[in-house]
Write a protein that holds these residues in place. Structure first.
Motif, mmCIF file in Angstrom:
data_model
loop_
_atom_site.group_PDB
_atom_site.id
_atom_site.type_symbol
_atom_site.label_atom_id
_atom_site.label_comp_id
_atom_site.label_asym_id
_atom_site.label_seq_id
_atom_site.Cartn_x
_atom_site.Cartn_y
_atom_site.Cartn_z
ATOM 1 N N UNK A 1 -1.638 -0.749 -4.422
ATOM 2 C CA UNK A 1 -2.728 0.195 -4.156
ATOM 3 C C UNK A 1 -2.110 1.465 -3.587
ATOM 4 N N UNK A 2 -2.504 2.618 -4.122
ATOM 5 C CA UNK A 2 -2.005 3.901 -3.610
ATOM 6 C C UNK A 2 -3.175 4.734 -3.112
ATOM 7 N N UNK A 3 -3.075 5.212 -1.881
ATOM 8 C CA UNK A 3 -4.032 6.170 -1.341
ATOM 9 C C UNK A 3 -3.518 7.587 -1.579
ATOM 10 N N UNK B 1 4.185 2.166 2.065
ATOM 11 C CA UNK B 1 5.142 3.121 1.516
ATOM 12 C C UNK B 1 4.490 4.499 1.591
ATOM 13 N N UNK B 2 5.184 5.491 2.138
ATOM 14 C CA UNK B 2 4.596 6.812 2.320
ATOM 15 C C UNK B 2 5.388 7.850 1.541
ATOM 16 N N UNK B 3 4.690 8.910 1.175
ATOM 17 C CA UNK B 3 5.324 10.066 0.529
ATOM 18 C C UNK B 3 4.915 11.285 1.320
ATOM 19 N N UNK B 4 5.886 11.959 1.927
ATOM 20 C CA UNK B 4 5.593 13.074 2.807
ATOM 21 C C UNK B 4 5.597 14.404 2.094
ATOM 22 N N UNK B 5 5.246 15.442 2.863
ATOM 23 C CA UNK B 5 5.279 16.809 2.365
ATOM 24 C C UNK B 5 6.211 17.600 3.274
ATOM 25 N N UNK B 6 5.870 18.853 3.531
ATOM 26 C CA UNK B 6 6.769 19.690 4.337
ATOM 27 C C UNK B 6 6.840 19.243 5.787
ATOM 28 N N UNK B 7 5.733 18.745 6.325
ATOM 29 C CA UNK B 7 5.701 18.352 7.731
ATOM 30 C C UNK B 7 6.281 16.949 7.880
ATOM 31 N N UNK B 8 7.460 16.861 8.452
ATOM 32 C CA UNK B 8 8.142 15.577 8.561
ATOM 33 C C UNK B 8 7.623 14.729 9.719
ATOM 34 N N UNK B 9 6.979 15.336 10.698
ATOM 35 C CA UNK B 9 6.622 14.592 11.918
ATOM 36 C C UNK B 9 5.776 13.353 11.629
ATOM 37 N N UNK C 1 7.485 1.231 10.883
ATOM 38 C CA UNK C 1 7.760 0.179 9.908
ATOM 39 C C UNK C 1 7.490 0.537 8.459
ATOM 40 N N UNK C 2 6.962 1.742 8.186
ATOM 41 C CA UNK C 2 6.745 2.149 6.801
ATOM 42 C C UNK C 2 8.081 2.481 6.144
ATOM 43 N N UNK C 3 8.100 2.428 4.812
ATOM 44 C CA UNK C 3 9.239 2.925 4.050
ATOM 45 C C UNK C 3 8.804 4.199 3.326
ATOM 46 N N UNK C 4 9.772 4.974 2.864
ATOM 47 C CA UNK C 4 9.460 6.260 2.252
ATOM 48 C C UNK C 4 9.870 6.267 0.791
ATOM 49 N N UNK C 5 8.962 6.728 -0.078
ATOM 50 C CA UNK C 5 9.259 6.870 -1.501
ATOM 51 C C UNK C 5 9.720 8.290 -1.784
ATOM 52 N N UNK C 6 10.558 8.450 -2.786
ATOM 53 C CA UNK C 6 11.053 9.781 -3.129
ATOM 54 C C UNK C 6 10.093 10.514 -4.058
ATOM 55 N N UNK D 1 0.845 -1.199 0.000
ATOM 56 C CA UNK D 1 0.000 0.000 0.000
ATOM 57 C C UNK D 1 0.878 1.246 0.000
ATOM 58 N N UNK D 2 0.549 2.201 -0.847
ATOM 59 C CA UNK D 2 1.187 3.506 -0.822
ATOM 60 C C UNK D 2 0.254 4.539 -0.216
ATOM 61 N N UNK D 3 0.826 5.595 0.351
ATOM 62 C CA UNK D 3 0.004 6.655 0.944
ATOM 63 C C UNK D 3 0.670 7.996 0.703
ATOM 64 N N UNK D 4 -0.043 8.859 -0.020
ATOM 65 C CA UNK D 4 0.425 10.219 -0.294
ATOM 66 C C UNK D 4 -0.495 11.186 0.454
ATOM 67 N N UNK D 5 0.069 11.914 1.405
ATOM 68 C CA UNK D 5 -0.727 12.871 2.188
ATOM 69 C C UNK D 5 -1.051 12.356 3.566
ATOM 70 N N UNK D 6 -0.038 12.296 4.431
ATOM 71 C CA UNK D 6 -0.238 11.741 5.778
ATOM 72 C C UNK D 6 -0.386 12.881 6.788
#
Length: 306
Positions: free
Chosen positions: A64-66, A31-39, A48-53, A7-12
């Motif tokens: 599946x991507x959210x 797999x997560x993709x973050x924005x300016x807020x790193x927290x 346990x998540x990994x981060x995509x560039x 599962x991917x997640x953009x916008x946490x």
């Protein structure tokens, strides 16, 4: 090795963090993709998540991507951008857009993704970040029946009241109707509370009477928890997002060819708050702005009868 889809997640952000956390706790590789807020990103990576560039990289890794963002231009950016989802999309990818978006944009993106063998699902949310953390959000899903059956176990990780609304686009249409009702309530409650204060009825009295009658509801409770009790976190939904949703509602009404007196009126208070630079105030704070327009100090009025 997990047999669950990746599962991917953009916008946490306020909503997405809780949703993503619940997916992790259910055992899904995330797999997560973050924005300016790193927290929130760092918190999920710590679980346990990994981060995509980039969204492209995420599309290459995930089944599946959210997407949980603020508006259609942002969703379009992460899908159509040079390093967007379309650039990495492959046969069988499912994109679940949990944003509150313009249905016309959703349908256009669905067609573009279909050209890559991917499927677009709209699954906008009801309720608040509290329910996102608890995994009990309201969900309105637009997609074909086979896709709905496939993604239902995933949505059940963060959704409590899940409704299949029909084909892609119908989820976002239903969400706009829901937000039209809720922001209409906000405008009505704010104006009625201020009118009461001007006429000698304290906000606490107004809450006691309406809140114990058949007119009570959950939205009234959270709205008045700020207006009377001054709980700033009672309903963490920004005025700017509410105004955006009401503009989408008005556009939907125009396209449908109908008179829309109420949705046009509901927009005005929110547009005013945006115009004076307070768009990041939360929705219940509309009561303060309506009060100021009428020469009332709601902070002082709220103390009466509490």
């Amino acid at each position: 090795m997990s047999d669950k889809p990746v599962i991917g997640f953009i916008g946490v952000g306020l909503m997405g963090h809780g949703m993503a956390k619940n997916l992790l706790q259910a055992g899904y590789p995330l797999v997560v993709k973050g924005n300016r807020n790193r927290a929130p990103v760092d918190d999920l990576v710590g679980m346990g998540a990994t981060e995509a560039t980039s969204p492209k990289e995420m599309a290459q890794q995930c089944d599946i991507i959210h997407i949980c963002l603020s508006n259609s231009p942002q969703v379009e950016g992460v899908i159509r951008g040079p390093d967007g989802i379309l650039a990495g999309a492959r046969e069988g990818l499912i994109v679940i857009d949990a944003s509150t978006a313009d249905p016309n944009s959703t349908l256009a993106l669905a067609e573009e993704l279909a050209g890559k063998g991917a499927t677009m699902v709209d699954a906008p949310l009801g309720r608040t970040p509290k329910e996102a953390e608890e995994g009990t959000l309201d969900v309105m899903v637009g997609c074909d029946p086979a896709t709905f059956d496939k993604i239902r176990p995933v949505i059940d990780c963060w959704g409590g009241n899940v409704n299949h609304m029909g084909p892609t686009g119908n989820g976002h249409k239903m969400k706009l109707l829901m937000n039209f009702v809720s922001m209409g309530y906000a405008s009505l409650y704010a104006e009625a509370t201020v009118l009461g204060a001007k006429a000698g009825i304290a906000p606490a009295q107004f809450r006691d009477v309406i809140g114990s009658s058949r007119l009570a509801n959950g939205f009234f409770d959270t709205f008045m928890r700020y207006t009377v009790d001054r709980d700033r976190d009672a309903h963490k939904f920004a005025v700017a997002n509410a105004a955006k949703d009401l503009r989408y509602v008005n556009a939907m009404a125009m396209e449908a060819g109908m008179v829309n007196v109420m949705s046009s009126a509901a927009l005005q208070y929110f547009a005013h708050v945006e115009a004076i630079g307070k768009g990041q105030d939360y929705v219940p704070m509309i009561s303060d702005h309506v009060a100021r327009l009428c020469g009332v100090d709601m902070e002082e009025e709220a103390k009466k009868g509490r």
